[in-house]
Design a protein around this motif. Structure first.
Motif, PDB file in Angstrom:
ATOM      1  N   LEU A  31       0.826  -1.209   0.000  1.00 43.60           N
ATOM      2  CA  LEU A  31       0.000   0.000   0.000  1.00 43.60           C
ATOM      3  C   LEU A  31       0.860   1.258   0.000  1.00 43.60           C
ATOM      4  O   LEU A  31       0.509   2.259  -0.629  1.00 43.60           O
ATOM      5  CB  LEU A  31      -0.960  -0.016   1.194  1.00 43.60           C
ATOM      6  N   PHE A  32       1.999   1.214   0.668  1.00 41.41           N
ATOM      7  CA  PHE A  32       2.917   2.361   0.609  1.00 41.41           C
ATOM      8  C   PHE A  32       3.405   2.562  -0.825  1.00 41.41           C
ATOM      9  O   PHE A  32       3.360   3.673  -1.367  1.00 41.41           O
ATOM     10  CB  PHE A  32       4.112   2.144   1.543  1.00 41.41           C
ATOM     11  N   ALA A  33       3.836   1.491  -1.449  1.00 45.22           N
ATOM     12  CA  ALA A  33       4.334   1.602  -2.829  1.00 45.22           C
ATOM     13  C   ALA A  33       3.235   2.081  -3.772  1.00 45.22           C
ATOM     14  O   ALA A  33       3.520   2.727  -4.786  1.00 45.22           O
ATOM     15  CB  ALA A  33       4.870   0.241  -3.285  1.00 45.22           C
ATOM     16  N   SER A  34       1.979   1.800  -3.426  1.00 43.73           N
ATOM     17  CA  SER A  34       0.858   2.175  -4.289  1.00 43.73           C
ATOM     18  C   SER A  34       0.264   3.529  -3.897  1.00 43.73           C
ATOM     19  O   SER A  34      -0.727   3.970  -4.505  1.00 43.73           O
ATOM     20  CB  SER A  34      -0.232   1.101  -4.202  1.00 43.73           C
ATOM     21  N   SER A  35       0.831   4.199  -2.898  1.00 40.50           N
ATOM     22  CA  SER A  35       0.356   5.504  -2.406  1.00 40.50           C
ATOM     23  C   SER A  35      -1.099   5.484  -1.960  1.00 40.50           C
ATOM     24  O   SER A  35      -1.837   6.461  -2.123  1.00 40.50           O
ATOM     25  CB  SER A  35       0.555   6.594  -3.478  1.00 40.50           C
ATOM     26  N   VAL A  36      -1.525   4.344  -1.403  1.00 43.52           N
ATOM     27  CA  VAL A  36      -2.914   4.197  -0.949  1.00 43.52           C
ATOM     28  C   VAL A  36      -2.933   4.071   0.577  1.00 43.52           C
ATOM     29  O   VAL A  36      -2.212   3.245   1.146  1.00 43.52           O
ATOM     30  CB  VAL A  36      -3.556   2.936  -1.585  1.00 43.52           C
ATOM     31  N   LEU A  69      12.725  -3.080   3.330  1.00 44.21           N
ATOM     32  CA  LEU A  69      11.398  -2.633   3.755  1.00 44.21           C
ATOM     33  C   LEU A  69      11.381  -1.109   3.824  1.00 44.21           C
ATOM     34  O   LEU A  69      12.331  -0.486   4.295  1.00 44.21           O
ATOM     35  CB  LEU A  69      11.039  -3.233   5.117  1.00 44.21           C
ATOM     36  N   GLN A  70      10.273  -0.527   3.365  1.00 43.20           N
ATOM     37  CA  GLN A  70      10.164   0.930   3.330  1.00 43.20           C
ATOM     38  C   GLN A  70       9.449   1.479   4.569  1.00 43.20           C
ATOM     39  O   GLN A  70       9.810   2.535   5.072  1.00 43.20           O
ATOM     40  CB  GLN A  70       9.380   1.358   2.072  1.00 43.20           C
ATOM     41  N   VAL A  71       8.407   0.782   5.029  1.00 47.27           N
ATOM     42  CA  VAL A  71       7.606   1.324   6.131  1.00 47.27           C
ATOM     43  C   VAL A  71       7.389   0.348   7.284  1.00 47.27           C
ATOM     44  O   VAL A  71       7.174   0.782   8.427  1.00 47.27           O
ATOM     45  CB  VAL A  71       6.209   1.807   5.629  1.00 47.27           C
ATOM     46  N   TYR A  72       7.420  -0.952   7.021  1.00 46.45           N
ATOM     47  CA  TYR A  72       7.051  -1.920   8.054  1.00 46.45           C
ATOM     48  C   TYR A  72       7.974  -1.808   9.265  1.00 46.45           C
ATOM     49  O   TYR A  72       9.199  -1.828   9.126  1.00 46.45           O
ATOM     50  CB  TYR A  72       7.080  -3.356   7.511  1.00 46.45           C
ATOM     51  N   ASP A  73       7.361  -1.673  10.447  1.00 50.87           N
ATOM     52  CA  ASP A  73       8.075  -1.593  11.715  1.00 50.87           C
ATOM     53  C   ASP A  73       8.970  -0.355  11.814  1.00 50.87           C
ATOM     54  O   ASP A  73       9.976  -0.367  12.502  1.00 50.87           O
ATOM     55  CB  ASP A  73       8.909  -2.870  11.927  1.00 50.87           C
ATOM     56  N   CYS A  77       9.684   9.094   6.389  1.00 47.98           N
ATOM     57  CA  CYS A  77       9.261   8.396   5.171  1.00 47.98           C
ATOM     58  C   CYS A  77      10.397   8.452   4.151  1.00 47.98           C
ATOM     59  O   CYS A  77      10.982   9.513   3.933  1.00 47.98           O
ATOM     60  CB  CYS A  77       8.016   9.077   4.605  1.00 47.98           C
ATOM     61  N   PRO A  78      10.725   7.340   3.520  1.00 51.06           N
ATOM     62  CA  PRO A  78      11.812   7.356   2.540  1.00 51.06           C
ATOM     63  C   PRO A  78      11.503   8.201   1.295  1.00 51.06           C
ATOM     64  O   PRO A  78      12.415   8.562   0.562  1.00 51.06           O
ATOM     65  CB  PRO A  78      11.986   5.875   2.162  1.00 51.06           C
ATOM     66  N   ARG A  79      10.221   8.565   1.107  1.00 53.06           N
ATOM     67  CA  ARG A  79       9.889   9.401  -0.051  1.00 53.06           C
ATOM     68  C   ARG A  79       9.740  10.873   0.313  1.00 53.06           C
ATOM     69  O   ARG A  79      10.248  11.738  -0.374  1.00 53.06           O
ATOM     70  CB  ARG A  79       8.579   8.914  -0.692  1.00 53.06           C
ATOM     71  N   CYS A  80       9.012  11.145   1.432  1.00 53.25           N
ATOM     72  CA  CYS A  80       8.687  12.560   1.716  1.00 53.25           C
ATOM     73  C   CYS A  80       9.199  13.022   3.082  1.00 53.25           C
ATOM     74  O   CYS A  80       9.017  14.182   3.445  1.00 53.25           O
ATOM     75  CB  CYS A  80       7.179  12.776   1.610  1.00 53.25           C
ATOM     76  N   GLU A  81       9.782  12.134   3.841  1.00 57.21           N
ATOM     77  CA  GLU A  81      10.413  12.445   5.127  1.00 57.21           C
ATOM     78  C   GLU A  81       9.460  12.779   6.268  1.00 57.21           C
ATOM     79  O   GLU A  81       9.892  13.089   7.370  1.00 57.21           O
ATOM     80  CB  GLU A  81      11.491  13.531   4.965  1.00 57.21           C
ATOM     81  N   PHE A 118       1.682   0.040   9.073  1.00 59.70           N
ATOM     82  CA  PHE A 118       2.624   1.159   8.994  1.00 59.70           C
ATOM     83  C   PHE A 118       2.380   1.901   7.688  1.00 59.70           C
ATOM     84  O   PHE A 118       2.180   1.275   6.640  1.00 59.70           O
ATOM     85  CB  PHE A 118       4.061   0.641   9.077  1.00 59.70           C
ATOM     86  N   PHE A 119       2.386   3.242   7.762  1.00 58.11           N
ATOM     87  CA  PHE A 119       2.091   4.010   6.552  1.00 58.11           C
ATOM     88  C   PHE A 119       2.595   5.437   6.698  1.00 58.11           C
ATOM     89  O   PHE A 119       3.022   5.865   7.774  1.00 58.11           O
ATOM     90  CB  PHE A 119       0.583   4.006   6.270  1.00 58.11           C
TER      91      PHE A 119
END
Ligand SMILES: [Zn+2]
Length: 272
Positions: free
Chosen positions: A179-184, A237-241, A247-251, A265-266
């Motif tokens: 869901l993070f990768a899909s921006s949802v 992993l980008q967001v889990y735990d 955030c690795p994209r927007c901080e 996690f989101f």
């Protein structure tokens, strides 16, 4: 808890080690591991069978045996398969030993004791496999399949992705990542998702699961490969735990919520 990539990693590891081996003897050390049977009956029934193949369906391992039967395994929280030279005695968490024709033992070990081993006459006679949704890495799982099912549901999207009847094999870690990768946002009602968001979920599901398989799964708690090495996908992993980490994209600091008793996690900054 092992999800599709971790179970696939175990299946691939086992396949090269035990295919063609005959189970000369078995011992089951915990009744709960073999639901619907007893340790003695289970061991007697599997003895003398040859392992023809090891495959996966959702988070289940299927050992096709000859004469015709199927050993269905589920790792649940902490189940592990290990192939080794026979230790002198079972370790405290070993639940079953299978002595193989090549002198090694296939060990099912399970600290939390939720994992299961069951014998069936054939895969088509396993009711719980019949209700599973499509495998996410097959062509059966596409936006044409997923979109109408999401449209018909008012469930929140993240818990719905964990529903094995919708799609098989996705668990808690990968649902947050997809869901993070899909921006949802994980709290979105499934029926509110637009077609292009559903398409993104399908594509990211495939990409993330394939990548996780390539890195031998995610070891955030105690997942191990058959050779006891950890997986490596936890490094990607980008967001889990990662609650409170940028955030690795927007901080914007990542958030954690609980949905149906599971942590999600989101990023509030870039998931809509
Ligand atoms: Zn973000």
């Amino acid at each position: 808890m092992p999800e599709l990539p971790e179970v696939e990693t175990v299946v691939r590891g086992l396949r090269s080690l035990i295919t063609g081996q005959t189970i000369q003897r078995a011992e089951v050390y915990r009744e709960k591991t073999v639901p619907g049977s007893t340790p003695q009956a289970f061991a007697a029934a599997i003895q003398g069978h040859t392992i023809k193949s090891v495959t996966r369906r959702a988070k289940y391992l299927l050992f096709q045996l000859e004469p015709n039967s199927v050993l269905l395994g589920h790792l649940r929280m902490t189940g592990k398969f290990v192939v080794a030279d026979p230790p002198s005695e079972p370790a405290p968490h070993d639940r079953a030993w299978f002595w193989l024709g090549n002198g090694q033992v296939l060990i099912f070990t399970d600290m939390r004791n939720f994992g299961t081993l069951e014998l069936f006459p054939s895969a088509t006679e396993i009711p719980k496999l019949q209700v599973l949704g499509p495998e996410p890495l097959t062509e059966d799982f596409d936006a044409r399949y997923l979109y109408p099912r999401l449209k018909a549901s008012s469930k929140e999207i993240k818990p719905f992705l964990l529903d094995q009847r919708l799609v098989a094999g996705i668990g808690n870690i990968y649902a947050s990542e997809i869901l993070f990768a899909s921006s949802v946002l994980p709290q979105r009602s499934s029926h509110s998702l637009k077609k292009k968001e559903v398409q993104a979920i399908v594509e990211n599901t495939r990409r993330i699961l394939l990548s996780a398989i390539e890195y031998n799964g995610t070891s955030v708690s105690d997942f191990r490969q058959v050779d006891e090495k950890t997986g490596e996908f936890q490094n990607f992993l980008q967001v889990y735990d990662k609650e409170s980490q940028p955030c690795p994209r927007c901080e914007v600091p990542l958030q954690r919520i609980v949905q149906q008793q599971r942590s999600t996690f989101f990023c509030i900054g870039c998931q809509k």
